[in-house]
Design a protein around this motif. Structure first.
Motif, PDB file in Angstrom:
ATOM      1  N   SER A 136      16.387  24.882  63.499  1.00 34.73           N
ATOM      2  CA  SER A 136      16.942  24.323  62.272  1.00 34.73           C
ATOM      3  C   SER A 136      17.384  22.894  62.546  1.00 34.73           C
ATOM      4  O   SER A 136      18.067  22.628  63.538  1.00 34.73           O
ATOM      5  CB  SER A 136      18.140  25.162  61.796  1.00 34.73           C
ATOM      6  OG  SER A 136      18.748  24.590  60.655  1.00 34.73           O
ATOM      7  N   VAL A 137      16.996  21.957  61.670  1.00 35.76           N
ATOM      8  CA  VAL A 137      17.375  20.556  61.871  1.00 35.76           C
ATOM      9  C   VAL A 137      17.752  19.939  60.528  1.00 35.76           C
ATOM     10  O   VAL A 137      17.177  20.276  59.493  1.00 35.76           O
ATOM     11  CB  VAL A 137      16.225  19.762  62.541  1.00 35.76           C
ATOM     12  CG1 VAL A 137      14.995  19.686  61.641  1.00 35.76           C
ATOM     13  CG2 VAL A 137      16.684  18.366  62.941  1.00 35.76           C
ATOM     14  N   HIS A 138      18.733  19.072  60.571  1.00 39.43           N
ATOM     15  CA  HIS A 138      19.141  18.351  59.358  1.00 39.43           C
ATOM     16  C   HIS A 138      19.714  17.005  59.778  1.00 39.43           C
ATOM     17  O   HIS A 138      20.420  16.901  60.792  1.00 39.43           O
ATOM     18  CB  HIS A 138      20.180  19.139  58.567  1.00 39.43           C
ATOM     19  CG  HIS A 138      20.412  18.607  57.184  1.00 39.43           C
ATOM     20  ND1 HIS A 138      19.437  18.621  56.210  1.00 39.43           N
ATOM     21  CD2 HIS A 138      21.511  18.030  56.615  1.00 39.43           C
ATOM     22  CE1 HIS A 138      19.919  18.099  55.096  1.00 39.43           C
ATOM     23  NE2 HIS A 138      21.172  17.722  55.313  1.00 39.43           N
ATOM     24  N   VAL A 334      22.637  23.549  70.634  1.00 37.00           N
ATOM     25  CA  VAL A 334      22.860  22.551  69.592  1.00 37.00           C
ATOM     26  C   VAL A 334      22.758  21.160  70.200  1.00 37.00           C
ATOM     27  O   VAL A 334      23.471  20.843  71.156  1.00 37.00           O
ATOM     28  CB  VAL A 334      24.235  22.726  68.917  1.00 37.00           C
ATOM     29  CG1 VAL A 334      24.465  21.620  67.882  1.00 37.00           C
ATOM     30  CG2 VAL A 334      24.340  24.093  68.250  1.00 37.00           C
ATOM     31  N   ALA A 336      23.099  17.141  69.092  1.00 39.26           N
ATOM     32  CA  ALA A 336      23.615  16.353  67.977  1.00 39.26           C
ATOM     33  C   ALA A 336      24.099  14.991  68.464  1.00 39.26           C
ATOM     34  O   ALA A 336      24.444  14.815  69.639  1.00 39.26           O
ATOM     35  CB  ALA A 336      24.759  17.096  67.277  1.00 39.26           C
ATOM     36  N   VAL A 353      28.354  28.473  63.259  1.00 41.03           N
ATOM     37  CA  VAL A 353      26.977  28.962  63.158  1.00 41.03           C
ATOM     38  C   VAL A 353      26.957  30.461  62.856  1.00 41.03           C
ATOM     39  O   VAL A 353      26.252  30.915  61.939  1.00 41.03           O
ATOM     40  CB  VAL A 353      26.190  28.668  64.462  1.00 41.03           C
ATOM     41  CG1 VAL A 353      24.821  29.343  64.427  1.00 41.03           C
ATOM     42  CG2 VAL A 353      26.036  27.169  64.650  1.00 41.03           C
ATOM     43  N   ALA A 368      21.700  24.085  60.408  1.00 44.06           N
ATOM     44  CA  ALA A 368      21.969  22.692  60.762  1.00 44.06           C
ATOM     45  C   ALA A 368      22.568  21.936  59.576  1.00 44.06           C
ATOM     46  O   ALA A 368      23.466  21.099  59.741  1.00 44.06           O
ATOM     47  CB  ALA A 368      20.688  22.003  61.238  1.00 44.06           C
ATOM     48  N   GLU A 369      22.079  22.239  58.379  1.00 48.00           N
ATOM     49  CA  GLU A 369      22.619  21.589  57.184  1.00 48.00           C
ATOM     50  C   GLU A 369      24.098  21.927  57.009  1.00 48.00           C
ATOM     51  O   GLU A 369      24.914  21.064  56.652  1.00 48.00           O
ATOM     52  CB  GLU A 369      21.828  22.026  55.955  1.00 48.00           C
ATOM     53  CG  GLU A 369      22.225  21.311  54.677  1.00 48.00           C
ATOM     54  CD  GLU A 369      21.336  21.672  53.501  1.00 48.00           C
ATOM     55  OE1 GLU A 369      21.672  21.250  52.376  1.00 48.00           O
ATOM     56  OE2 GLU A 369      20.321  22.386  53.708  1.00 48.00           O
ATOM     57  N   THR A 385      22.909  13.749  62.817  1.00 41.09           N
ATOM     58  CA  THR A 385      21.729  14.581  63.077  1.00 41.09           C
ATOM     59  C   THR A 385      22.156  15.786  63.910  1.00 41.09           C
ATOM     60  O   THR A 385      22.833  15.625  64.925  1.00 41.09           O
ATOM     61  CB  THR A 385      20.641  13.801  63.826  1.00 41.09           C
ATOM     62  OG1 THR A 385      20.199  12.711  63.027  1.00 41.09           O
ATOM     63  CG2 THR A 385      19.447  14.704  64.146  1.00 41.09           C
ATOM     64  N   VAL A 386      21.753  16.966  63.455  1.00 41.97           N
ATOM     65  CA  VAL A 386      22.039  18.204  64.183  1.00 41.97           C
ATOM     66  C   VAL A 386      20.754  19.011  64.299  1.00 41.97           C
ATOM     67  O   VAL A 386      20.041  19.212  63.308  1.00 41.97           O
ATOM     68  CB  VAL A 386      23.116  19.052  63.467  1.00 41.97           C
ATOM     69  CG1 VAL A 386      23.295  20.390  64.182  1.00 41.97           C
ATOM     70  CG2 VAL A 386      24.435  18.305  63.395  1.00 41.97           C
ATOM     71  N   LEU A 387      20.451  19.461  65.512  1.00 40.81           N
ATOM     72  CA  LEU A 387      19.261  20.253  65.790  1.00 40.81           C
ATOM     73  C   LEU A 387      19.704  21.528  66.505  1.00 40.81           C
ATOM     74  O   LEU A 387      20.340  21.456  67.555  1.00 40.81           O
ATOM     75  CB  LEU A 387      18.295  19.426  66.655  1.00 40.81           C
ATOM     76  CG  LEU A 387      16.838  19.844  66.769  1.00 40.81           C
ATOM     77  CD1 LEU A 387      16.009  18.660  67.272  1.00 40.81           C
ATOM     78  CD2 LEU A 387      16.645  21.004  67.722  1.00 40.81           C
ATOM     79  N   VAL A 388      19.425  22.680  65.905  1.00 40.89           N
ATOM     80  CA  VAL A 388      19.830  23.965  66.464  1.00 40.89           C
ATOM     81  C   VAL A 388      18.583  24.722  66.929  1.00 40.89           C
ATOM     82  O   VAL A 388      17.662  24.958  66.135  1.00 40.89           O
ATOM     83  CB  VAL A 388      20.602  24.819  65.439  1.00 40.89           C
ATOM     84  CG1 VAL A 388      21.065  26.135  66.075  1.00 40.89           C
ATOM     85  CG2 VAL A 388      21.794  24.051  64.878  1.00 40.89           C
TER      86      VAL A 388
END
Length: 428
Positions: A136-138, A334, A336, A353, A368-369, A385-388
């Protein structure tokens, strides 16, 4: 399988029909590239183009690798820049032969046509798809004027670079640019290429990551000098290699591992106020001053980064690395930028999470959102920016949460019943 091959042939035919028109719309990232940059430039442009047209992503990665390999095997001397351009480059400190990116890309698209024709005659044996990892990325610009973050998700790392061994590899990265987007764009294009082509990747992947940061920094400084660029970028990247996790970082972007619901600290971000960083900077003749926050020479709030040509060597391009053996009990990872960690502390992340998974019924795509929203509502004004990367399937995590909840409820019930019984005895 026959149905999948039929769908792939239809996609290839459609791509072949549309390629000439679509090819004219494709633009390289740079006006010119060195020989060392050619693979990264072509891989980046071609993979983005094909991902939107080939639904089986590992096939898109395999096609990209096949085409780029064929392109680089050709005679590239005809794409060299003019003598005047070369002389101008040498005046700016460069001594590499540069290639015209537009001409190189045009040749690459001709190779793509050629490979598609061969595939339509007979499909090649395809590599197996990678292990399916839920990601998941946002990312948001937030209140900043420009979005200077970049991220990379490569689950098909081996396929994309033609690495043929039995060890599965996936690569994930977040880059947080400052002073412009050039350094972050560059790092998100070349770090993973340098990792893949490092001669020690299979023997010492952690060292390969470290040296790939340094190599990318050196490559970008050459570009920055010839094109008068002043930007920089922090970065954090992870290489999942079988049951090993390797993490490399520069600056204050961070990676966080969660194991059985608890956070595991993997790294110490590079900030000027860190004792060892301050001593390193001062030993080189620089200074660390407080101007709203601690800054290198009163300017940058990070002490290591790719780029920042005006602040070398005080702002180092040498990354740090760490490795972990995965036991199978890890939940997720995670990655970020500091825009997230400025307002969300690492101990908060697991609960955020896992609570969201429970609230949403396992809707991992928007995890991530949710994290980005929490950071923004907490007061972050920076790009976020966050990438899980889920190391367990989110549905299993949800089932574990629910099972744990049932156990706790039963324990409370048992305790309550026992308490009532004791109270009744005392009353008698």
């Amino acid at each position: 399988m026959e149905q999948e091959d039929g769908a792939l042939r239809e996609s290839l035919l459609a791509l072949q029909r549309d390629l000439s028109g679509q090819g004219e719309q494709l633009r390289p990232q740079s006006r010119c590239v060195s020989q060392a940059e050619a693979e990264g430039e072509l891989t980046e442009v071609l993979l983005k183009f094909l991902k939107n047209r080939i639904t089986r992503l590992h096939i898109a990665a395999f096609l990209t690798q096949s085409v780029v390999h064929q392109t680089l095997q050709g005679d590239l001397s005809s794409f060299a820049k003019t003598k005047e351009t070369q002389e101008s480059t040498e005046e700016n400190g460069g001594n590499e032969e540069l290639l015209c990116s537009e001409a190189l890309l045009h040749y690459c698209l001709q190779c793509l046509q050629d490979v598609i024709s061969k595939w339509l005659e007979q499909l090649p044996p395809f590599p197996p798809p990678p292990r399916d990892i839920c990601v998941s990325v946002h990312a948001i610009r937030n209140t900043r004027r420009k979005m200077e973050d970049r991220h990379v998700i490569l689950q098909d790392f081996n396929t994309l670079f033609g690495i043929k061994d039995s060890i599965p590899r996936s690569y994930f990265a977040v880059f947080d640019g400052h002073g412009g987007v050039d350094a972050a764009n560059y790092a998100s294009t070349y770090v993973h290429v340098n990792v893949a082509r490092h001669e020690g990747l299979k023997q010492d992947p952690a060292q390969s990551l470290r040296e790939s940061f340094q190599k990318t920094d050196a490559m970008f400084l050459k570009k920055a000098k010839r094109e008068r660029l002043r930007s920089g970028t922090t970065g954090v990247c992870t290489l999942l290699e079988g049951d090993h996790l390797h993490v490399a970082w520069l600056g204050d972007s961070q990676a966080l591992l969660v194991r059985q619901g608890s956070h595991v600290t993997l790294m110490d971000p590079h900030k000027p106020e860190r004792k060892d960083e301050r001593e390193r900077i001062e030993s080189l003749g620089g200074c660390v001053a407080f101007m709203g926050c601690w800054r290198v020479n009163g300017t940058l709030a990070v002490s290591r980064a790719i780029g920042d040509i005006d602040q070398k060597p005080f702002v180092s391009g040498e990354g740090d690395v760490t490795s972990q053996i995965l036991s199978g009990t890890e939940d997720f990872l995670v990655l970020a930028c500091d825009g997230f960690y400025d307002t969300v502390s690492p101990p908060e992340v697991p609960g955020l999470v896992l609570d969201y998974l429970q609230e949403s019924g396992g809707n991992w795509q928007h995890v991530a959102e949710r994290l980005v929203t929490v950071a923004k509502e907490g007061g972050s004004s920076d790009n976020i920016t966050v990438l899980v990367v889920f190391l367990q399937h989110p549905q299993k995590l949800l089932e574990d949460i629910q099972a744990q909840g049932s156990v706790e409820e039963q324990a409370l019930f048992d305790f309550g019943g026992e308490a009532v019984e004791v109270a009744s005895d005392n009353a008698g």
